[in-house]
Structure formats: C-alpha cells, structure tokens
Write an enzyme that holds these catalytic residues in place. Structure first.
Site, PDB file in Angstrom:
ATOM      1  N   CYS A   2       0.832  -1.191   0.000  1.00 46.99           N
ATOM      2  CA  CYS A   2       0.000   0.000   0.000  1.00 46.99           C
ATOM      3  C   CYS A   2       0.875   1.253   0.000  1.00 46.99           C
ATOM      4  O   CYS A   2       1.849   1.346   0.726  1.00 46.99           O
ATOM      5  CB  CYS A   2      -0.962   0.083   1.175  1.00 46.99           C
ATOM      6  SG  CYS A   2      -2.136  -1.262   1.224  1.00 46.99           S
ATOM      7  N   ARG A  27       4.324  -0.506  -4.468  1.00 45.92           N
ATOM      8  CA  ARG A  27       3.951  -0.982  -3.142  1.00 45.92           C
ATOM      9  C   ARG A  27       2.635  -1.766  -3.152  1.00 45.92           C
ATOM     10  O   ARG A  27       2.223  -2.325  -2.134  1.00 45.92           O
ATOM     11  CB  ARG A  27       3.797   0.200  -2.187  1.00 45.92           C
ATOM     12  CG  ARG A  27       5.063   0.997  -2.006  1.00 45.92           C
ATOM     13  CD  ARG A  27       4.841   2.156  -1.078  1.00 45.92           C
ATOM     14  NE  ARG A  27       4.536   1.727   0.262  1.00 45.92           N
ATOM     15  CZ  ARG A  27       5.435   1.415   1.181  1.00 45.92           C
ATOM     16  NH1 ARG A  27       6.718   1.505   0.892  1.00 45.92           N
ATOM     17  NH2 ARG A  27       5.078   1.024   2.369  1.00 45.92           N
ATOM     18  N   TRP A  74      -2.449  -2.872  -1.726  1.00 47.39           N
ATOM     19  CA  TRP A  74      -2.116  -4.298  -1.807  1.00 47.39           C
ATOM     20  C   TRP A  74      -3.047  -4.969  -0.821  1.00 47.39           C
ATOM     21  O   TRP A  74      -2.928  -4.775   0.387  1.00 47.39           O
ATOM     22  CB  TRP A  74      -0.649  -4.529  -1.428  1.00 47.39           C
ATOM     23  CG  TRP A  74      -0.185  -5.926  -1.700  1.00 47.39           C
ATOM     24  CD1 TRP A  74       0.299  -6.415  -2.876  1.00 47.39           C
ATOM     25  CD2 TRP A  74      -0.154  -7.014  -0.764  1.00 47.39           C
ATOM     26  NE1 TRP A  74       0.618  -7.745  -2.736  1.00 47.39           N
ATOM     27  CE2 TRP A  74       0.348  -8.140  -1.448  1.00 47.39           C
ATOM     28  CE3 TRP A  74      -0.508  -7.158   0.559  1.00 47.39           C
ATOM     29  CZ2 TRP A  74       0.516  -9.371  -0.850  1.00 47.39           C
ATOM     30  CZ3 TRP A  74      -0.350  -8.396   1.171  1.00 47.39           C
ATOM     31  CH2 TRP A  74       0.163  -9.492   0.463  1.00 47.39           C
ATOM     32  N   ASN A 100      -2.042   2.188   5.424  1.00 44.05           N
ATOM     33  CA  ASN A 100      -1.097   1.128   5.054  1.00 44.05           C
ATOM     34  C   ASN A 100      -0.769   0.369   6.335  1.00 44.05           C
ATOM     35  O   ASN A 100      -0.360   0.992   7.315  1.00 44.05           O
ATOM     36  CB  ASN A 100       0.156   1.780   4.465  1.00 44.05           C
ATOM     37  CG  ASN A 100       1.341   0.843   4.334  1.00 44.05           C
ATOM     38  OD1 ASN A 100       2.473   1.273   4.373  1.00 44.05           O
ATOM     39  ND2 ASN A 100       1.094  -0.433   4.166  1.00 44.05           N
ATOM     40  N   GLY A 101      -0.994  -0.932   6.336  1.00 47.06           N
ATOM     41  CA  GLY A 101      -0.720  -1.719   7.540  1.00 47.06           C
ATOM     42  C   GLY A 101      -1.868  -2.668   7.804  1.00 47.06           C
ATOM     43  O   GLY A 101      -2.705  -2.902   6.928  1.00 47.06           O
ATOM     44  N   GLU A 499      18.298 -17.645  -6.369  1.00 50.77           N
ATOM     45  CA  GLU A 499      17.893 -16.311  -6.807  1.00 50.77           C
ATOM     46  C   GLU A 499      17.384 -16.343  -8.261  1.00 50.77           C
ATOM     47  O   GLU A 499      16.392 -15.697  -8.599  1.00 50.77           O
ATOM     48  CB  GLU A 499      19.069 -15.332  -6.640  1.00 50.77           C
ATOM     49  CG  GLU A 499      18.852 -13.923  -7.138  1.00 50.77           C
ATOM     50  CD  GLU A 499      17.649 -13.194  -6.530  1.00 50.77           C
ATOM     51  OE1 GLU A 499      17.070 -13.686  -5.555  1.00 50.77           O
ATOM     52  OE2 GLU A 499      17.282 -12.143  -7.072  1.00 50.77           O
ATOM     53  N   LYS A 503      13.617 -15.225  -9.356  1.00 48.77           N
ATOM     54  CA  LYS A 503      13.349 -14.176 -10.351  1.00 48.77           C
ATOM     55  C   LYS A 503      12.366 -14.688 -11.398  1.00 48.77           C
ATOM     56  O   LYS A 503      11.432 -13.997 -11.779  1.00 48.77           O
ATOM     57  CB  LYS A 503      14.643 -13.742 -11.074  1.00 48.77           C
ATOM     58  CG  LYS A 503      15.582 -12.848 -10.321  1.00 48.77           C
ATOM     59  CD  LYS A 503      15.149 -11.409 -10.205  1.00 48.77           C
ATOM     60  CE  LYS A 503      14.343 -11.150  -8.986  1.00 48.77           C
ATOM     61  NZ  LYS A 503      14.974 -11.071  -7.710  1.00 48.77           N
ATOM     62  N   GLU A 506       8.837 -15.039  -9.898  1.00 46.35           N
ATOM     63  CA  GLU A 506       8.217 -13.761  -9.565  1.00 46.35           C
ATOM     64  C   GLU A 506       7.597 -13.076 -10.773  1.00 46.35           C
ATOM     65  O   GLU A 506       6.495 -12.564 -10.689  1.00 46.35           O
ATOM     66  CB  GLU A 506       9.274 -12.793  -8.999  1.00 46.35           C
ATOM     67  CG  GLU A 506       9.638 -13.017  -7.562  1.00 46.35           C
ATOM     68  CD  GLU A 506      10.685 -12.012  -7.104  1.00 46.35           C
ATOM     69  OE1 GLU A 506      10.466 -11.359  -6.096  1.00 46.35           O
ATOM     70  OE2 GLU A 506      11.745 -11.883  -7.761  1.00 46.35           O
ATOM     71  N   HIS A 522      18.378 -36.152  -5.281  1.00 41.70           N
ATOM     72  CA  HIS A 522      17.512 -36.574  -4.174  1.00 41.70           C
ATOM     73  C   HIS A 522      16.079 -36.075  -4.345  1.00 41.70           C
ATOM     74  O   HIS A 522      15.422 -35.760  -3.372  1.00 41.70           O
ATOM     75  CB  HIS A 522      18.100 -36.092  -2.850  1.00 41.70           C
ATOM     76  CG  HIS A 522      19.481 -36.589  -2.616  1.00 41.70           C
ATOM     77  ND1 HIS A 522      19.763 -37.894  -2.283  1.00 41.70           N
ATOM     78  CD2 HIS A 522      20.679 -35.959  -2.723  1.00 41.70           C
ATOM     79  CE1 HIS A 522      21.069 -38.043  -2.171  1.00 41.70           C
ATOM     80  NE2 HIS A 522      21.647 -36.890  -2.438  1.00 41.70           N
ATOM     81  N   LYS A 621       6.549  -4.687  -3.546  1.00 41.08           N
ATOM     82  CA  LYS A 621       7.981  -4.541  -3.324  1.00 41.08           C
ATOM     83  C   LYS A 621       8.323  -4.472  -1.848  1.00 41.08           C
ATOM     84  O   LYS A 621       9.339  -4.977  -1.410  1.00 41.08           O
ATOM     85  CB  LYS A 621       8.474  -3.274  -4.027  1.00 41.08           C
ATOM     86  CG  LYS A 621       9.964  -3.134  -3.912  1.00 41.08           C
ATOM     87  CD  LYS A 621      10.573  -2.528  -5.112  1.00 41.08           C
ATOM     88  CE  LYS A 621      12.072  -2.664  -5.084  1.00 41.08           C
ATOM     89  NZ  LYS A 621      12.506  -4.029  -5.409  1.00 41.08           N
TER      90      LYS A 621
HETATM   91  C1  G6P Z   1       9.442  -8.498  -1.386  1.00 38.82           C
HETATM   92  C2  G6P Z   1      10.055  -8.071  -2.701  1.00 38.82           C
HETATM   93  C3  G6P Z   1      11.393  -8.768  -2.903  1.00 38.82           C
HETATM   94  C4  G6P Z   1      12.310  -8.502  -1.721  1.00 38.82           C
HETATM   95  C5  G6P Z   1      11.654  -8.880  -0.401  1.00 38.82           C
HETATM   96  C6  G6P Z   1      12.457  -8.391   0.787  1.00 38.82           C
HETATM   97  O1  G6P Z   1       9.079  -9.831  -1.456  1.00 38.82           O
HETATM   98  O2  G6P Z   1       9.180  -8.361  -3.772  1.00 38.82           O
HETATM   99  O3  G6P Z   1      12.002  -8.289  -4.088  1.00 38.82           O
HETATM  100  O4  G6P Z   1      13.492  -9.222  -1.882  1.00 38.82           O
HETATM  101  O5  G6P Z   1      10.361  -8.285  -0.298  1.00 38.82           O
HETATM  102  O6  G6P Z   1      12.470  -6.990   0.769  1.00 38.82           O
HETATM  103  P1  G6P Z   1      13.576  -6.082   1.407  1.00 38.82           P
HETATM  104  O7  G6P Z   1      13.142  -4.680   1.087  1.00 38.82           O
HETATM  105  O8  G6P Z   1      13.547  -6.356   2.880  1.00 38.82           O
HETATM  106  O9  G6P Z   1      14.872  -6.427   0.805  1.00 38.82           O
END
Ligand code: G6P
Length: 626
Positions: A2, A27, A74, A100-101, A499, A503, A506, A522, A621
């Site tokens: 949010c 956000r 969100w 937001n929260g 990672e 990616k 996501e 395994h 994010k």
């Molecule tokens: C969300 C984002 C990720 C990020 C994670 C941790 O899931 O989509 O890209 O890695 O939060 O966020 P931070 O700001 O704590 O690195």
C-alpha cells in the site's frame, strides 16, 4: 504494501496525488483512490485496479481541491473491489482516510462501533479506523462548537485529542493520512510500523509512504517515527506523540534526483535497474576500499574495533532476495574471516528463541528497510542486547534508523518489484564485510590487497556481463512456454540458483526450483523431461567437474540444459544445449556476475509470456504486513 500520498497547498492536489501514486505503485496495485475537499465536501474517486484506471475514472468523477489524500492498495482484508478501495469514509462524511498496515483487532472494534451506530460497509480493516476516528470526533463535537480556540496551537485541540484516543485503541500497524470535513485546511498523518514521510515545500506540504513521490517537488523531508501524529497545514507541521506531548521534528535532505525515478530509454524499471548495475556495484564500494591497510572501511557501524574483534558469531537475517544475498554473505564471511555465520529467515527468527552467544552480531539485510519481519527480527535481537546493524538501500527507512549502525547500499531507488541491483549491491557489501572481518582476524595483507584488486575491476566485468542480453533474450524465447525450470549451482553458486529461480517465478509465473546441484539427485531429477530445462550455474572453480557430472546426469535423462559458464569454458559448452558466457571472476564474486544473466533470462521470459514485469501479480515490493 500500500502506498499513501497527501497534498495541501496552493495547487490542485490531484496532480501530485496521481503522480505520487504512480511512483508508489510498486507498493501495491490492486486498487487505488483519492479524496479531496472541494467547497466543504469530500470528492472521493476510487476503483479496483491500477492508477491508470483511476485516472480514467477521474475524467467523469473529478476530484478538485487543493487538499487531498490518495492510496494504492495491496489487498490484505477483503478482495480488490471498488468498495474495499481506499479512501474510506468515517461517520457522516466526517473523515476520509487512507491506511497502510494491518489493524489486528478490527473485528472487536467493528462490533463495538456498530453498537455505537457506526457501521462498516467494506470488508477492510481500514474502514474501522475511519469509523473510530469519526466516533471519537463526534463524541467531542459539543466541545468544538462551544470552545473558542485560545491560540493557533489549540485550534486543532479537539481534533488531536480525538485522533489520539482513536489510535490508542488500535492494535497492529498503520501509516495513516486523513482529511476532515470540519477542518478543511489540515491533513493528519500518523504512523506505527508503516513508513510515512512529509515533504516540506514553500507554502505546501506533501505526505507519502516514502521519498520517491517528493522528487521534483522538494528535497526537504521529515521522517515520522512510530507513535507520531503530524498535523499538517499548507504552512506548518506540528508533530505530537500519540500518548505524550509535542515532539521536535527534524527536516532532512532527500538525496534522490528525477532521473533515478524515471524510466528514461528503458521499457521497464527492472531492465533499467539491471543495466544500472555497473554503476550501483561501484557505488556500493565507493570510499570503502582502503589499499593502504588492505581492508574495507565503513563509516556507520557505530561499534568500536574492540567490539567488532570480539564478535564470535554473525547472524544474517532477511527476506526474499535479500535472504539470498545473506547466503552469499555466509559463504564469503566464513571463507575469508572464519567466523561462523548463520542465515535466518526473518519471519522465522522473530518468533524463534535460538541460543545466541553474548558476542553474536546481527545484520538485517533489506533493500527497503521496511520489511516488517526483518524489522521485528531485528527488534527482538536488539531487545536481547545484541548489536544490530542494517544493510539497507533506502536512506532514512525504519530499519536503517532503528539499527545500532549500518551500511547503505547507495544503489538509488529500486522501483521494479523484482529486486535486481539491490541484490548485487548487497552481495558487494557482503564481500566488503568478509574482507573487513577477515583483516581483523587471519587474512594477510596480500590476500586483502588481492581482494581489493578483484573488487576494483568488478564494475567493468559487470558491464561486459550485460552483453549477454541478446543471448538471454533468444534463450528465453526458446523456453518461454515451459512450465517448470530447475536452477542448479554449487557452493558460491548455490544462492545464485535460488535467486535465478525466484526471479523467474516472480515475474514470468513459471514454476522454478533452485537446488544445490548435487542435491538434485535426491528428488528434483524426477521432474526432468524434455520440457523441463535445467539452468546450470557452472563457472570454473573447485566444484566445476562435479557440477559437470550433474549436467551429464540431466542430459542422460533427456532434459535440456542451459549453462552459465566462463567466457573460455570448453567442457560445459559441449554438453549444454544453450550457453551464456560471462567474464571469469574469482569464485567469491561469481554470485554477483552470474546473477545478472539470470535476471535477464527472467525478464525476457516474462516479456515473451506477456507478463507485467514491473508489477507482477500478487507481489509488492515492500512487505509491511506479516
Ligand atoms: C518483497 C520483494 C522482494 C524482496 C523482499 C524483501 O518480497 O518483492 O524483491 O526481496 O520483499 O524486501 P527487502 O526490502 O527487505 O529487501
């Protein structure tokens, strides 16, 4: 999670509100809305979906006026519908509010409010706050009518009292911005656990969840702290503690420029941020390499050399991509400094009670500095008396401010939801820490100097790595219709496998699993068939030939292999169906270099599948709810 904006000043609020919401859309983008005050009445326009949809709706439902608030959502409580979109109205058009929260006790409050005649129409927790504020204001209304304000400070007395009383009943987290029918010249902002800033202009003020909407409007910023309530007019800011009296607020300098929040020549923020990496990696090292002493230097650790020398255990905690950089850090710090390192998911650490020696140092790694689990884990460790340091990108964020000290990434705003440049910068900071802790322990001067030399040429090697863009686009197009991918790497390249898989998941919604290469026997090997590509991260190193054997095993079962290899590789390229060549770097820097083509691969796969790269479904994010 949010985004919140607000404006009060001489101009039409809607222009800033919309521009600000666009910058905060990372956000959350389930629904959006605005409320302004015009001729003493609220003008509220809101809609399920993105800010673009809101802009369309505003053509027929305009929101005029020089005071207003806005929100991009969100969803947590209640689906993304027009009704659940913010702003929410309390009472008989008494207050309009964005949030937001998460309000944890919203069910109890909802029942109590209904008994008082205040009914919620939406499924959100937020509307309860709006009704509660309205109820508290209404209950003080007779006083407001009779009382003659003694001074300007007292003018908002009943308003402030009502808000203090309402907020004191909330359990959970909030960043709030509110406007009032009976006080049409004031915005009230309040925070507990969710970020909120105020931009200071000339006879105008801006409210936002972070500094990015302020860029181009002002570089003067006030960061609200938990439990603070700000009463903001066009000409003044007054900050009050929820349970105590007035508090002094400091106006700080916001160091972001317009080019950092605009797309420029790129189609997406994610691509822009991938291509910024030669510069951002450089920025993470700038001023931090000391050749004379063959070590790294940090300005803000706020721990004495004696304290740092006595550390016998390091805990790295984080979420998401940042957690992967912690894994890279574990390999690096243990290799160079021989200090035991543990990597903990912040969401687990916050509720666990692991045994920790007195000399345990905690690093919270976070791009945003606002991830609620990372913040909670850090607070818990701090409460137990452990020194806590933040590795953080967003200057002035909650985690950066609450940590005992820390290291900024200096990567500039990261707007694409999928983290890219922040990740490689985090890995660079990890390398610097490994060098630093190594040098106060066993690492020789020569070894330290060699690491510095290797780091110094890294930005150039990253530049070269970006040449893989065309090849990754071709490979992504070839496999974009596959539904499953495996990512396999070993040692330093195991976190890269995780990672790379994250990616792809996501942003392209392809199922992908990252595994230590040898572990695939395994379980994951059962998934291998001609439609399940395996991405091997296999640059030269101690385990190269072992990983080649794993590649053979996949090939023997008919699985396509994509290999990320050193430029001059000869063995892996023989086996692989498709090859991505990256510059040869020392093993500890391989996670940084090999992550980049995997970012590109995910990007191009998402484009090929028609996905919205910068706003992937269901993600946000900055995750400020549990
Ligand atoms: C969300 C984002 C990720 C990020 C994670 C941790 O899931 O989509 O890209 O890695 O939060 O966020 P931070 O700001 O704590 O690195």
């Amino acid at each position: 999670m949010c985004g919140i904006v607000g404006y009060i000043g001489p101009y039409q609020a809607i222009d800033f509100l919309i521009e600000g919401l666009r910058r905060l859309e990372y956000r959350g983008y389930d629904s959006s809305g605005v409320a302004t005050i015009h001729d003493g009445e609220f003008a509220v326009t809101k809609t399920a979906g993105r800010v673009d949809g809101l802009v369309e709706k505003l053509k027929t439902h305009p929101a005029p006026g020089s005071i207003g608030i806005g929100h991009t959502r969100w969803a947590t409580h209640g689906p993304a519908t027009d009704l659940n979109a913010h702003p929410h109205i309390g009472g008989d058009n008494v207050v309009a509010l964005v949030h937001n929260g998460v309000i944890e006790n919203f069910r109890e409050l909802k029942e109590q409010l209904a008994e008082r005649g205040y009914y919620c129409k939406s499924a959100t927790d937020t509307e309860v706050v709006a009704q509660l504020v309205a109820a508290e204001l209404d209950s003080r209304r007779p006083n407001t009518k009779t009382a003659v304000p003694a001074s300007v400070a007292d003018q908002y007395g009943p308003l402030i009292e009502a808000i203090q009383a309402a907020l004191a009943q909330l359990r959970g987290t909030y960043g709030l911005a509110m406007v009032f029918r009976d006080w049409p010249d004031v915005i009230v902002a309040a925070r507990l656990g969710s970020p909120l800033v105020i931009g200071v202009g000339d006879d105008e003020h801006f409210i936002a969840s972070d500094g990015s909407p302020l860029v181009g409007h002002t570089d003067r910023i006030v960061y609200l702290a938990d439990h603070e309530i700000a009463v903001v007019t066009a000409h003044s800011i007054r900050v009050i503690h929820r349970d105590e009296g007035d508090v002094r607020h400091n106006v700080k300098h916001l160091d972001i420029d317009t080019s950092q929040v605009e797309l420029g020549e790129f189609a997406h923020y994610m691509l822009k941020e991938i291509f910024e990496q030669p510069e951002t990696v450089q920025a993470a090292m700038r001023g931090r390499l000391n050749r004379d002493e063959a070590t790294a230097v940090f300005g803000g650790l706020n721990l004495t050399p004696q304290q740092l020398r006595s550390i016998d255990r390091i805990v790295l905690t984080a979420c998401g991509t940042s957690w992967h950089s912690a894994l890279v850090g574990e390999y690096m710090i243990e290799a160079f400094a021989r200090i035991p390192v543990e990597v903990e998911y912040a969401s687990e650490l916050r509720y666990r009670n692991p045994p920790m020696s007195n000399n345990t140092l905690l690093f919270a790694i976070t791009q945003s500095g606002e991830t609620i689990d990372t913040l909670a884990a850090m607070r818990e460790m701090k409460r137990k008396g452990h020194p806590t340091l933040a590795i953080c990108n967003v200057v002035g964020s909650t985690i950066a401010r609450e940590a005992d000290g820390g290291i900024y990434l200096h990567a500039g705003p990261e707007i694409g939801v999928a983290s890219t440049k922040a990740y490689t910068s985090q890995c660079v900071v990890m390398a610097l820490l490994a060098l630093y802790f190594g040098r106060i322990r066993h690492l020789s001067f020569e070894a330290g100097l060699r690491i510095i030399d290797e780091l110094t040429v890294l930005p150039r090697q990253i530049e070269e790595t970006l040449d893989t863009n065309d090849e990754t686009r071709r490979i992504a197009a070839k496999y974009a219709s596959c539904n499953n991918f495996l990512y396999l790497g070993r040692q330093f390249n195991f976190p890269t496998a995780l990672e790379g898989a994250l990616k792809l998941k996501e942003i392209s919604y392809i199922h992908a699993e990252g595994y230590p290469a040898a572990e695939m026997k395994h379980g994951p090997i059962a998934l291998v068939d001609e439609n399940t590509p395996s991405v091997f991260i296999v640059p030269q190193g101690g385990v190269y030939s072992k990983v080649i054997s794993n590649m053979e095993e996949i090939k023997a079962r008919g699985g396509p292999v994509i290999a990320v290899v050193d430029k001059d590789d000869s063995q892996a390229v023989e086996l692989a169906d498709d090859v991505i060549r990256v510059p040869a770097v020392p093993e500890f820097l391989q996670p940084i270099v090999t992550a980049i083509p995997l970012q590109l691969l995910a990007y191009h796969a998402a484009i090929a599948r028609g996905c919205d790269v910068d706003k992937p479904r269901n993600l946000a994010k900055s995750v400020t709810v549990e």
